[in-house]
Each structure stands twice: as structure tokens, then as C-alpha cells.
Design an enzyme around this catalytic site. Structure first.
Site, PDB file in Angstrom:
ATOM      1  N   GLY A 299       0.820  -1.168   0.062  1.00  0.00           N
ATOM      2  CA  GLY A 299      -0.013   0.084   0.164  1.00  0.00           C
ATOM      3  C   GLY A 299       0.898   1.170   0.100  1.00  0.00           C
ATOM      4  O   GLY A 299       1.917   1.127   0.529  1.00  0.00           O
TER       5      GLY A 299
ATOM      6  N   GLU B 178      -8.906  -0.231  12.859  1.00  0.00           N
ATOM      7  CA  GLU B 178      -9.741  -1.167  12.066  1.00  0.00           C
ATOM      8  C   GLU B 178      -9.662  -2.736  12.304  1.00  0.00           C
ATOM      9  O   GLU B 178     -10.541  -3.443  12.122  1.00  0.00           O
ATOM     10  CB  GLU B 178      -9.528  -0.871  10.547  1.00  0.00           C
ATOM     11  CG  GLU B 178      -8.209  -1.397  10.124  1.00  0.00           C
ATOM     12  CD  GLU B 178      -7.681  -1.137   8.673  1.00  0.00           C
ATOM     13  OE1 GLU B 178      -8.831  -1.171   7.924  1.00  0.00           O
ATOM     14  OE2 GLU B 178      -6.738  -1.083   8.273  1.00  0.00           O
TER      15      GLU B 178
ATOM     16  N   ARG C 180     -22.178   7.989  16.193  1.00  0.00           N
ATOM     17  CA  ARG C 180     -21.928   8.067  15.014  1.00  0.00           C
ATOM     18  C   ARG C 180     -20.536   7.514  14.649  1.00  0.00           C
ATOM     19  O   ARG C 180     -19.659   8.123  15.418  1.00  0.00           O
ATOM     20  CB  ARG C 180     -21.939   9.487  14.368  1.00  0.00           C
ATOM     21  CG  ARG C 180     -23.414  10.497  14.442  1.00  0.00           C
ATOM     22  CD  ARG C 180     -24.386   9.816  13.286  1.00  0.00           C
ATOM     23  NE  ARG C 180     -25.199  10.530  13.460  1.00  0.00           N
ATOM     24  CZ  ARG C 180     -26.727  10.173  13.831  1.00  0.00           C
ATOM     25  NH1 ARG C 180     -26.757   9.405  14.666  1.00  0.00           N
ATOM     26  NH2 ARG C 180     -27.672  11.161  13.824  1.00  0.00           N
TER      27      ARG C 180
ATOM     28  N   ASP D 122       1.164   2.210   8.966  1.00  0.00           N
ATOM     29  CA  ASP D 122       0.944   1.218  10.269  1.00  0.00           C
ATOM     30  C   ASP D 122       1.751   1.365  11.299  1.00  0.00           C
ATOM     31  O   ASP D 122       1.685   0.882  12.351  1.00  0.00           O
ATOM     32  CB  ASP D 122       0.390  -0.142   9.616  1.00  0.00           C
ATOM     33  CG  ASP D 122      -0.836  -0.147   8.921  1.00  0.00           C
ATOM     34  OD1 ASP D 122      -1.624   0.763   8.980  1.00  0.00           O
ATOM     35  OD2 ASP D 122      -1.016  -1.266   8.296  1.00  0.00           O
TER      36      ASP D 122
HETATM   37  O1  F6P Z   1      -0.841   0.143   4.068  1.00  0.00           O
HETATM   38  C1  F6P Z   1      -1.236  -0.583   5.357  1.00  0.00           C
HETATM   39  C2  F6P Z   1      -2.719  -0.359   5.105  1.00  0.00           C
HETATM   40  O2  F6P Z   1      -2.987   0.985   5.161  1.00  0.00           O
HETATM   41  C3  F6P Z   1      -3.603  -1.017   6.473  1.00  0.00           C
HETATM   42  O3  F6P Z   1      -3.767  -0.142   7.356  1.00  0.00           O
HETATM   43  C4  F6P Z   1      -4.786  -0.894   5.582  1.00  0.00           C
HETATM   44  O4  F6P Z   1      -5.605  -1.816   6.208  1.00  0.00           O
HETATM   45  C5  F6P Z   1      -4.545  -1.493   4.296  1.00  0.00           C
HETATM   46  O5  F6P Z   1      -3.268  -0.964   3.941  1.00  0.00           O
HETATM   47  C6  F6P Z   1      -5.480  -1.255   3.211  1.00  0.00           C
HETATM   48  O6  F6P Z   1      -4.704  -1.242   1.888  1.00  0.00           O
HETATM   49  P1  F6P Z   1      -5.282  -1.853   0.607  1.00  0.00           P
HETATM   50  O7  F6P Z   1      -6.734  -1.479   0.365  1.00  0.00           O
HETATM   51  O8  F6P Z   1      -4.438  -0.971  -0.430  1.00  0.00           O
HETATM   52  O9  F6P Z   1      -4.826  -3.335   0.431  1.00  0.00           O
END
Ligand code: F6P
Length: 349
Positions: A18, A237, A265, A142
Site C-alpha cells: 500500500g 480497524e 456516529r 501502520d
Molecule cells: O498500508 C497499510 C494499510 O494502510 C492498512 O492499514 C490497511 O488496512 C491496508 O493498508 C489497506 O490497503 P489496501 O486496501 O490498499 O490493500
């Protein structure tokens, strides 16, 4: 600026996993240092390991590296291609690692800089085992790459999330609501912890600390009874919830509304946390790591990840990093300090 000397080395750079703020600053750090300080030639691969498999690259000259320091994303593109796993994005008759080695040989590379997170370091380590001259650079919002005190991207994301929490505060106050802010972090709660503390969250839920629903309910009721007009809850998350269908943020918001009878919310910050310009601290970290990667290559010190350790940039063997994850220790001093100012972590009132 003309390069000082020509050492004749040829290096590749790729950005995998990511994206996050600061990647371009790191590409610039590696590239400029490689070209200007060490007299190397630099080739950028498209879309992470896909570019290596498909031999999709372009030479990066000094001009390509100018004006990108503050730019979000990655000028090379990124993908989650995992060449050592059979179910990658692309399938080939020849194995992907073989194709990678072929591209590396065809381009007469001396080294390859892999900019990425945990998954990338794992792949980088395997490529080093295959005999390629690999250097890893740790990036992710992260902050969960083992072996470095901090990854670049994290500081920017903390800033973005903290600003969002500040904004949530004013609307929470107007409506006297419970506001849940879900931040990224599937496994590690660094971002939730840091942005939660920075934003003055009343409760912070992270994957590393098992929450108890009764504790959450009791804490919220206590705040209501004490006349607190609103409550801000930061949720990573990756916090475990009973039903996978809902997001962690939504689940906690529903729980909070049920427990108190108040309106609740949720706001899911999502990819906003990964986009846009890097913070000054991330620009600095990425530049330091990038320039250090070029230095390691010039000394032929391969199979290493450049890491931040107690304020210095050092090399750590990829073998020590690969396959590990840096979670928040439950006895982290920031957790203790936050508890001392009545921030709740969902495990005890
Ligand atoms: O880069 C890490 C991260 O941002 C995580 O926190 C997140 O859950 C994940 O990437 C989601 O990334 P993608 O939807 O691009 O796989």
C-alpha cells in the site's frame, strides 16, 4: 548538479504494498544520492514487483527526482504483487522469481531497493536469498515493520487522523454525541494510539488490547453520569468484533448507543490517511533512509534494511526482519501515560 564520480553501479528501485506519504521523498533520497554522490545509474520499476516480473522500468535521471519531495503517492506506482505466492495478480508459465532474476540480469543491476512494508521485506529477503543485492526501506502508515523505531508514512497519517479527530470534537460537542473514529491498522494499533492521544480521544481501542464490552458500557455510562457532553472513541480497524460484516467503528458506535441511549456516529477515515503530502518529519526520515540505502549499496552491504534506531539510521539484516511484525507492547509507556489521564483502552474502567 553534475555527479561527482562514476562508480558504474546500476540500481533498481521499486515501491510495493500500500502507498503512503513519503515514498517519493525516499525515491528521491535513494536516487539523488545514488546519482550525485555515488555516480550510479538508477532504474525505477513500475507497480512494485510487477514491474520486475514484466520488465517494466525506466531510467530515473536527476530531473525525474526533482519536485517530488512533497508529492504524495509514488511516482513509480505500487501493487500488492507477491512473486513468491502462486495466487498473485498475474500468472506466468515461468515462475515469477525466475523472471525477476532475468530482468535483474538483463538490466545488469548491482542492487535493488525495495520500498515497502512487512510483506515487501519478506519478499525482499527471499530475493536476497536468491542472490540479488537487496536493500529494504521500511514504509507504512501502520508503523508495524519490525526492526525500525518508525516507518515513514506514519507521522503523516498520525497528523491527518489527529486533525480529523480535532474536527470531530467540535461537531460531537454541538450534538452531544458519542463519536467513533475508525483509523487504519489491521494488526497494529500504533496509528490509533498516537492519533488518539494526539487528538485527545477519551477511549482508544487497539488490536493488541482485548476490550471488554461491559467495560466500554460502564465507562460510557460513567461519563454520561458525570455530565460529560460527548465522548470520542478511536478504534483501530483491526480490533476484533463478533461479526465480520460490520466495520469495527460501526460495531463500537452501535454498542455505545445501546449502552447509553445517546446518539452515536462513526467516521471511517480510510484512504485519506494514506494520501497527500508527507509531513516534514516523514520527508526527513524518508530522505535519511533513502540516502543511507545508496551508501549501503556503494559499500556492497546487501541483504539489509535501513532502519531508524534511537535517532540514528542503521542497517539491520533482512533475515531478522522478514516474517515479523512490530505490534504495540501492551506495557508501552504512552499507554500508561494515557491511562493516567483517564484515557480508557476498553479493558478496565
Ligand atoms: O498500508 C497499510 C494499510 O494502510 C492498512 O492499514 C490497511 O488496512 C491496508 O493498508 C489497506 O490497503 P489496501 O486496501 O490498499 O490493500
Amino acid at each position: 548538479m553534475a555527479m561527482r564520480k562514476k562508480n558504474g553501479m546500476r540500481i533498481g528501485v521499486l515501491t510495493a504494498g500500500g502507498d503512503c506519504p513519503g515514498i517519493n521523498a525516499a525515491i528521491r533520497g535513494v536516487g539523488k544520492s545514488a546519482i550525485l554522490e555515488h555516480g550510479m545509474r538508477v532504474f525505477g520499476f513500475s507497480s512494485g514487483f510487477l514491474g520486475l516480473i514484466e520488465s517494466d522500468y525506466r531510467e530515473l535521471v536527476e530531473d525525474d527526482l526533482s519536485g517530488i519531495l512533497t508529492l504524495g503517492g509514488t511516482i513509480l506506482g505500487a501493487s500488492r504483487e507477491k512473486p513468491f505466492e502462486s495466487s498473485g495478480i498475474t500468472e506466468y508459465i515461468r515462475s515469477k522469481p525466475e523472471q525477476i532474476k532475468q530482468t535483474y540480469r538483463d538490466l545488469r543491476l548491482d542492487a535493488l531497493v525495495c520500498i515497502g512494508g512487512n510483506g515487501t521485506m519478506k519478499t525482499a529477503c527471499k530475493l536476497a536469498d536468491e542472490g540479488l543485492g537487496i536493500i529494504g526501506l521500511p514504509k507504512t502508515i501502520d508503523n508495524d515493520v519490525w526492526g525500525t523505531d518508525q516507518t515513514f508514512g506514519f507521522d503523516s497519517a498520525v497528523g491527518i487522523a489527529a486533525e480529523a479527530i480535532d474536527r470531530i470534537h467540535t461537531t460531537a460537542n454541538s450534538h452531544r454525541r458519542i463519536m467513533v473514529v475508525e483509523v487504519m491498522g489491521h494488526h497494529a494499533g500504533w496509528l490509533a494510539l498516537y492519533s488518539g492521544v494526539a487528538g485527545g480521544g477519551d477511549m482508544i481501542l487497539i488490536p493488541e488490547i482485548k476490550y471488554n464490552e461491559e467495560v466500554i458500557e460502564e465507562y460510557l455510562k460513567r461519563r454520561t453520569a458525570a455530565g460529560k457532553p460527548y465522548t470520542i472513541i478511536i478504534v483501530a480497524e483491526g480490533v476484533k468484533i463478533p461479526k465480520l460484516k460490520s466495520s469495527a467503528g460501526r460495531y463500537v458506535a452501535r454498542l455505545a448507543a445501546k449502552a447509553t441511549g445517546l446518539e452515536a456516529r462513526e467516521t471511517i477515515l480510510g484512504y485519506i490517511q494514506r494520501g497527500g503530502s508527507p509531513s516534514p518529519m516523514d520527508r526527513i526520515l524518508a530522505t535519511r533512509l533513502g540516502a543511507y540505502a545508496a551508501e549501503l549499496i556503494s559499500k556492497k552491504q546487501f541483504g539489509q534494511m535501513a532502519a531508524l534506531k534511537n535517532g540514528s539510521i542503521e542497517a539491520i539484516p533482512l533475515k531478522e526482519v522478514a516474517g515479523k511484525i512490530k505490534l504495540v507492547p501492551v506495557d508501552h509507556s504512552l499507554i500508561a501515560r494515557a491511562r493516567s489521564i483517564d484515557t480508557n483502552f476498553g479493558d478496565k474502567v
